[in-house]
Scaffold this motif. Structure first.
Motif, PDB file in Angstrom:
ATOM      1  N   GLU A 223     -51.633  14.466   6.264  1.00  0.00           N
ATOM      2  CA  GLU A 223     -52.619  13.951   5.314  1.00  0.00           C
ATOM      3  C   GLU A 223     -53.083  15.044   4.327  1.00  0.00           C
ATOM      4  N   ARG A 224     -53.212  16.234   4.843  1.00  0.00           N
ATOM      5  CA  ARG A 224     -53.750  17.307   4.002  1.00  0.00           C
ATOM      6  C   ARG A 224     -52.706  17.861   3.020  1.00  0.00           C
ATOM      7  N   PHE A 225     -51.448  17.952   3.450  1.00  0.00           N
ATOM      8  CA  PHE A 225     -50.433  18.584   2.617  1.00  0.00           C
ATOM      9  C   PHE A 225     -49.352  17.600   2.155  1.00  0.00           C
ATOM     10  N   ALA A 226     -49.689  16.321   2.057  1.00  0.00           N
ATOM     11  CA  ALA A 226     -48.691  15.320   1.684  1.00  0.00           C
ATOM     12  C   ALA A 226     -48.163  15.562   0.269  1.00  0.00           C
ATOM     13  N   ASP A 227     -49.071  15.827  -0.700  1.00  0.00           N
ATOM     14  CA  ASP A 227     -48.629  16.009  -2.083  1.00  0.00           C
ATOM     15  C   ASP A 227     -47.762  17.259  -2.224  1.00  0.00           C
ATOM     16  N   GLN A 228     -48.180  18.323  -1.605  1.00  0.00           N
ATOM     17  CA  GLN A 228     -47.409  19.563  -1.695  1.00  0.00           C
ATOM     18  C   GLN A 228     -46.002  19.388  -1.100  1.00  0.00           C
TER      19      GLN A 228
ATOM     20  N   LEU B 234     -42.347  19.846  -3.059  1.00  0.00           N
ATOM     21  CA  LEU B 234     -41.313  20.768  -2.581  1.00  0.00           C
ATOM     22  C   LEU B 234     -39.992  20.062  -2.304  1.00  0.00           C
ATOM     23  N   CYS B 235     -40.084  18.872  -1.729  1.00  0.00           N
ATOM     24  CA  CYS B 235     -38.855  18.142  -1.378  1.00  0.00           C
ATOM     25  C   CYS B 235     -38.162  17.572  -2.603  1.00  0.00           C
ATOM     26  N   SER B 236     -38.881  17.407  -3.700  1.00  0.00           N
ATOM     27  CA  SER B 236     -38.264  16.863  -4.916  1.00  0.00           C
ATOM     28  C   SER B 236     -37.504  17.913  -5.712  1.00  0.00           C
ATOM     29  N   ARG B 237     -37.633  19.165  -5.366  1.00  0.00           N
ATOM     30  CA  ARG B 237     -36.937  20.226  -6.079  1.00  0.00           C
ATOM     31  C   ARG B 237     -35.433  20.160  -5.747  1.00  0.00           C
TER      32      ARG B 237
ATOM     33  N   ARG C  61     -36.319  19.590   2.492  1.00  0.00           N
ATOM     34  CA  ARG C  61     -35.826  18.261   2.889  1.00  0.00           C
ATOM     35  C   ARG C  61     -35.206  18.291   4.280  1.00  0.00           C
ATOM     36  N   TYR C  62     -34.569  19.426   4.603  1.00  0.00           N
ATOM     37  CA  TYR C  62     -33.944  19.556   5.931  1.00  0.00           C
ATOM     38  C   TYR C  62     -34.985  19.481   7.037  1.00  0.00           C
ATOM     39  N   HIS C  63     -36.197  20.004   6.773  1.00  0.00           N
ATOM     40  CA  HIS C  63     -37.235  20.057   7.796  1.00  0.00           C
ATOM     41  C   HIS C  63     -38.189  18.875   7.751  1.00  0.00           C
TER      42      HIS C  63
ATOM     43  N   VAL D 222     -33.225 -11.861  12.619  1.00  0.00           N
ATOM     44  CA  VAL D 222     -33.217 -12.112  11.181  1.00  0.00           C
ATOM     45  C   VAL D 222     -32.595 -10.925  10.469  1.00  0.00           C
ATOM     46  N   ARG D 223     -31.685 -11.230   9.557  1.00  0.00           N
ATOM     47  CA  ARG D 223     -30.981 -10.158   8.876  1.00  0.00           C
ATOM     48  C   ARG D 223     -31.905  -9.370   7.968  1.00  0.00           C
ATOM     49  N   ASP D 224     -32.777 -10.083   7.215  1.00  0.00           N
ATOM     50  CA  ASP D 224     -33.653  -9.399   6.255  1.00  0.00           C
ATOM     51  C   ASP D 224     -34.734  -8.634   6.997  1.00  0.00           C
ATOM     52  N   ARG D 225     -34.646  -7.341   6.985  1.00  0.00           N
ATOM     53  CA  ARG D 225     -35.623  -6.497   7.649  1.00  0.00           C
ATOM     54  C   ARG D 225     -36.241  -5.570   6.618  1.00  0.00           C
ATOM     55  N   THR D 226     -37.538  -5.470   6.647  1.00  0.00           N
ATOM     56  CA  THR D 226     -38.240  -4.582   5.706  1.00  0.00           C
ATOM     57  C   THR D 226     -38.200  -3.175   6.263  1.00  0.00           C
ATOM     58  N   SER D 227     -37.530  -2.275   5.555  1.00  0.00           N
ATOM     59  CA  SER D 227     -37.417  -0.887   5.998  1.00  0.00           C
ATOM     60  C   SER D 227     -38.426  -0.035   5.235  1.00  0.00           C
ATOM     61  N   GLN D 228     -39.039   0.911   5.919  1.00  0.00           N
ATOM     62  CA  GLN D 228     -40.042   1.785   5.327  1.00  0.00           C
ATOM     63  C   GLN D 228     -39.491   3.190   5.183  1.00  0.00           C
ATOM     64  N   ASN D 229     -39.776   3.788   4.026  1.00  0.00           N
ATOM     65  CA  ASN D 229     -39.445   5.195   3.832  1.00  0.00           C
ATOM     66  C   ASN D 229     -40.734   5.992   4.020  1.00  0.00           C
ATOM     67  N   TRP D 230     -40.806   6.743   5.119  1.00  0.00           N
ATOM     68  CA  TRP D 230     -42.054   7.405   5.467  1.00  0.00           C
ATOM     69  C   TRP D 230     -42.325   8.642   4.619  1.00  0.00           C
ATOM     70  N   GLY D 231     -41.360   9.120   3.856  1.00  0.00           N
ATOM     71  CA  GLY D 231     -41.567  10.295   3.018  1.00  0.00           C
ATOM     72  C   GLY D 231     -41.577  11.582   3.822  1.00  0.00           C
ATOM     73  N   PRO D 232     -41.755  12.736   3.147  1.00  0.00           N
ATOM     74  CA  PRO D 232     -41.788  14.025   3.853  1.00  0.00           C
ATOM     75  C   PRO D 232     -42.999  14.107   4.771  1.00  0.00           C
ATOM     76  N   ARG D 233     -42.767  14.628   5.956  1.00  0.00           N
ATOM     77  CA  ARG D 233     -43.857  14.786   6.909  1.00  0.00           C
ATOM     78  C   ARG D 233     -43.445  15.756   8.005  1.00  0.00           C
ATOM     79  N   ILE D 234     -44.460  16.279   8.654  1.00  0.00           N
ATOM     80  CA  ILE D 234     -44.254  17.227   9.739  1.00  0.00           C
ATOM     81  C   ILE D 234     -44.265  16.464  11.063  1.00  0.00           C
ATOM     82  N   SER D 235     -43.289  16.767  11.955  1.00  0.00           N
ATOM     83  CA  SER D 235     -43.227  16.132  13.272  1.00  0.00           C
ATOM     84  C   SER D 235     -43.146  17.229  14.323  1.00  0.00           C
ATOM     85  N   LEU D 236     -44.175  17.322  15.161  1.00  0.00           N
ATOM     86  CA  LEU D 236     -44.242  18.336  16.213  1.00  0.00           C
ATOM     87  C   LEU D 236     -44.026  17.756  17.601  1.00  0.00           C
TER      88      LEU D 236
END
Length: 789
Positions: free
Chosen positions: A680-685, A689-692, A701-703, A719-733
């Motif tokens: 939440e705090r570093f989402a924009d940053q 970085l990942c768009s570079r 992007r690798y991390h 059902v074939r039609d499934r709504t997929s979400q792109n969670w964007g860059p994030r940290i997973s510990l």
């Protein structure tokens, strides 16, 4: 003891040995008595009940005085009991002139039996009544005292060599008389024509009864067999019982009921209602019961095959044939064929779909192969070449056509509903295919079908059970049939006598059954593929085992896929046996039904088209539609029997997966909160970085990213039609909560302490090493996610 005292003791002694008819008194429990566990009791019981032992001597001593004992009709098999209660005498001569009304104040009908019949009735029925006997150890039915006694009695009273041994007699030069006819105590109508006793028929042609001792003692052989068959095989449904009755018998019974309805004060409808329930008694034969019946079938084949060759002169035969030889000639068609067919039909239709059906199967196959019990030995050869079935057995095959064809179709229907990956089920299919693939057998069965389907110019109105009836002087195995010698008419009489005039015969080599065989062949191919898949999976699992395998987990574990199978516990040896059985069974089926190579190739291609991305695990049969995958009936069968399955994988947010057994629950929750705060705090940053497009962007992007799966998997029907979400860059510990990761870190710190490296220095070395590893991996595998391991 005096004879009067022995007469009173005998019923108590019989009940003490074999148990009471209601099953309350267990008696000696011969079915669970074995020499391995109770050697003393075992040997004493066999010696006491031996045909020449003390018990049989007592039987013959009482038999000489023509004593009679009452046996309750209510404990007879359902159809027999119901027919007697309806005052319709069964066709078996065993019941003739024996039914009596109870004495004043008594209840129920009784059979007046001589001591030999009374003893054998109790002995035979104890196999049925003593079902809930307490067993404290594993019992092998074929080694029990009961099984051995059955074999002993069969060998004594139905000898394959010589004649029946005469009973011991206290009167020198005398003989135990055969049962004398008694006047009937109840007016009975009898369905069908009576099967005249072989004893009575033979004595009628003898100038003196004492001239031929064998003619006096053949009644024991006939009585023993009739009791065994009636007690062990005379159980079937009301529908089957009605089918067996001829139209003129039904009319006779109707006339009788109308006559008693005007005389009796009781309601005939009530007696019919009670009889209906008696017919419909549930009958569930045990595996031990089936094994005993198989022993009877095998011995009867050997007994019948020991018949001496017929002399060339018919006139010589009429003077030299003994009662025992006549009995051998007609023993199977007259006494066993019909009831065994009904018994097998009942078992094929009601036996559970498990491996215990093997006992029924082997009994059936034993009956189908009388040549196995012929006295001549097959020629010895170095190569195991299957022996061709001799043409002399063509008459037996044709006159038992339904045993081969209809029951084979019944087995096909069972096999199509079983899991052929199981080695025991595969073995049963192999056994049946091997028996029917014997050289010349399929051709003789086909010839029998052609004889049955052969049109006739004039077909007289069939009298049920009168065609080629042994009562008329012929037999199903006798070549000296009285008037009708046409083979086609013999086959028709066999089929119609067992199934009725309106029976629609299903050809074993017809299109419908051939399609069933093709389905079975397809299931065999699928089972072979499944067994191979299980074998490969088991081999890989064993190869990947190591000291640290208990805490080693693969990425698929995190995705929630299930890669195990209940069949993994079968073992490599059993899987190999399954493959061998199925391969040989398929080969035999191709021989029997002349399946072409093109048909087999097409089936193999169908079996190999539904493999997943690894090329190992097959998916259930399904079709694609607008709403996704839809299971076919074959696909449902595959899932229910565990032959195929869909890969079940977690498709949601990986951070919200259920906590696994190899994760620390407290750490998972703590690290999730920490990751959420950082995201939440570093989402924009992180997004910037990942768009570079430079190296820094690739490293981020690798991390930080979780790309979509490059290869799409086939989901389970949904059902074939499934709504997929792109969670964007994030940290997973979350990977730090894994016991594997924690143990690995502890081991690294422990090894570092040997080199005098402190925790801070060790942590710095780990971070530097990981950073170098990440830089190298960024150049090659940008989409790989190390922290999701």
């Amino acid at each position: 003891f005096s004879l009067k005292e022995l007469y009173g003791i005998f019923p108590w002694l019989v009940e003490s040995i074999f148990g009471s008819l209601d099953g309350i008194i267990v008696g000696w429990n011969l079915r669970c008595l074995q020499g391995r566990t109770n050697p003393n009791e075992y040997s004493v019981a066999l010696d006491f009940l031996d045909p020449s032992g003390p018990m049989m001597k007592l039987v013959y001593k009482l038999q000489a005085e023509e004593y009679r004992y009452d046996f309750p009709v209510s404990y007879l098999p359902g159809p027999v009991k119901a027919s007697i209660q309806e005052q319709v005498l069964p066709e078996c001569s065993l019941y003739h002139n024996k039914v009596q009304f109870p004495s004043s104040g008594g209840f129920g009908l009784n059979l007046a039996l001589n001591p030999f019949e009374y003893y054998m009735f109790y002995f035979a029925i104890s196999l049925i009544t003593q079902k809930n006997s307490p067993v404290t150890h594993h019992v092998s039915p074929s080694n029990s005292a009961y099984f051995i006694l059955v074999d002993t009695y069969l060998k004594c009273f139905l000898p394959t060599e010589g004649s029946v041994l005469p009973p011991p007699s206290s009167n020198p030069g005398g003989a135990i008389p055969s049962p004398t006819p008694r006047s009937p105590a109840v007016p009975f109508s009898s369905y069908g024509m009576h099967h005249t006793s072989l004893l009575k028929r033979h004595i009628a042609h003898q100038p003196s009864v004492n001239a031929d001792p064998a003619s006096q003692e053949i009644w024991r052989s006939e009585t023993l067999l009739q009791i065994f068959v009636e007690m062990w095989l005379h159980h079937y449904s009301l529908e089957m019982y009605q089918k067996m009755q001829s139209p003129h018998v039904k009319l006779e019974v109707l006339h009788y009921r109308l006559s008693i309805s005007s005389k009796h004060h009781g309601s005939p409808a009530q007696s019919s209602y009670q009889a209906l329930h008696a017919y419909q008694e549930s009958f569930k034969p045990t595996e031990e019961h089936v094994l005993v019946v198989r022993l009877l079938v095998k011995h009867l084949h050997a007994f019948s095959n020991s018949l001496k060759p017929e002399p060339l002169s018919p006139s010589a035969h009429s003077h030299t044939a003994s009662p025992l030889e006549e009995f051998k000639r007609v023993v199977i068609p007259r006494f066993v064929q019909e009831k065994l067919y009904i018994f097998l039909q009942h078992c094929f239709g009601h036996w559970p779909l498990d491996a215990s059906f093997r006992a029924v199967l082997e009994m059936w196959l034993s009956y189908l192969q009388p040549w196995r019990y012929a006295p001549e030995k097959p020629p010895q050869s170095t190569e195991p070449v299957p022996r061709s079935v001799s043409e002399k057995w063509a008459a037996f095959i044709q006159e038992n056509l339904l045993m081969y064809t209809k029951l084979f179709v019944g087995f096909l229907n069972r096999a199509l509903r079983t899991d052929l990956v199981s080695p025991k089920n595969a073995l049963m299919v192999f056994r049946v295919a091997k028996v029917f693939a014997q050289p010349n057998l399929a051709e003789m069965i086909l010839k029998g079908e052609q004889l049955f389907l052969e049109p006739e110019l004039v077909i007289p109105h069939r009298q049920h059970r009168l065609f080629m009836s042994p009562t008329l002087g012929g037999s199903f195995l006798s070549s000296r049939s009285p008037a009708v010698t046409d083979a086609s008419f013999k086959v028709k009489s066999h089929v119609y006598s067992l199934e009725g005039q309106d029976f629609q015969y299903k050809q074993m080599f017809g299109t419908e059954v051939r399609n069933l065989v093709l389905k079975l062949a397809q299931l065999i191919c699928q089972a072979q593929q499944t067994a191979k898949s299980i074998s490969d999976h088991s081999a890989e699992s064993m190869a990947s085992q190591s000291f640290f395998s208990w805490f080693r987990f693969t990425p698929s574990d995190m995705n929630g896929s299930y890669t195990g199978n209940d069949l993994d516990e079968i073992g490599q040896d059993s899987i190999k046996k399954t493959d061998e059985y199925l391969e040989k069974a398929l080969e035999y089926l191709c021989q029997i039904f002349k399946l072409s190579e093109a048909q087999l190739t097409q089936m193999m291609m169908k079996c190999g088209t539904a493999q997943d991305e690894n090329g190992k695990k097959q998916l259930p049969d399904c079709i694609a539609s607008e709403n996704g995958l839809i299971l076919t009936s074959l696909g449902r069968y595959q899932i229910i029997n565990g032959l195929r399955r869909f890969e079940v994988q977690y498709q949601g947010d990986t951070e919200l997966q259920p906590i696994r057994s190899y994760e620390n629950a407290a750490l998972v929750r703590l690290l999730f909160r920490l990751s959420s705060v950082l995201n939440e705090r570093f989402a924009d940053q992180m997004e910037v970085l990942c768009s570079r497009e430079d190296f820094v962007g690739r490293l981020c992007r690798y991390h930080l990213t979780n790309p979509h799966l490059a290869q799409k998997i086939r989901y389970s029907p949904m059902v074939r039609d499934r709504t997929s979400q792109n969670w964007g860059p994030r940290i997973s510990l979350r990977f730090l909560a894994s016991y594997r990761t924690l143990i690995s870190l502890l081991m690294i710190y422990f090894l570092a302490s040997w080199f005098y490296i402190g925790p801070i220095g060790c942590t710095f070395i780990i971070l530097i090493g990981y950073f170098l590893y990440a830089v190298i991996m960024t150049f090659f595998f940008e989409g790989w996610k190390p922290h999701e391991h």
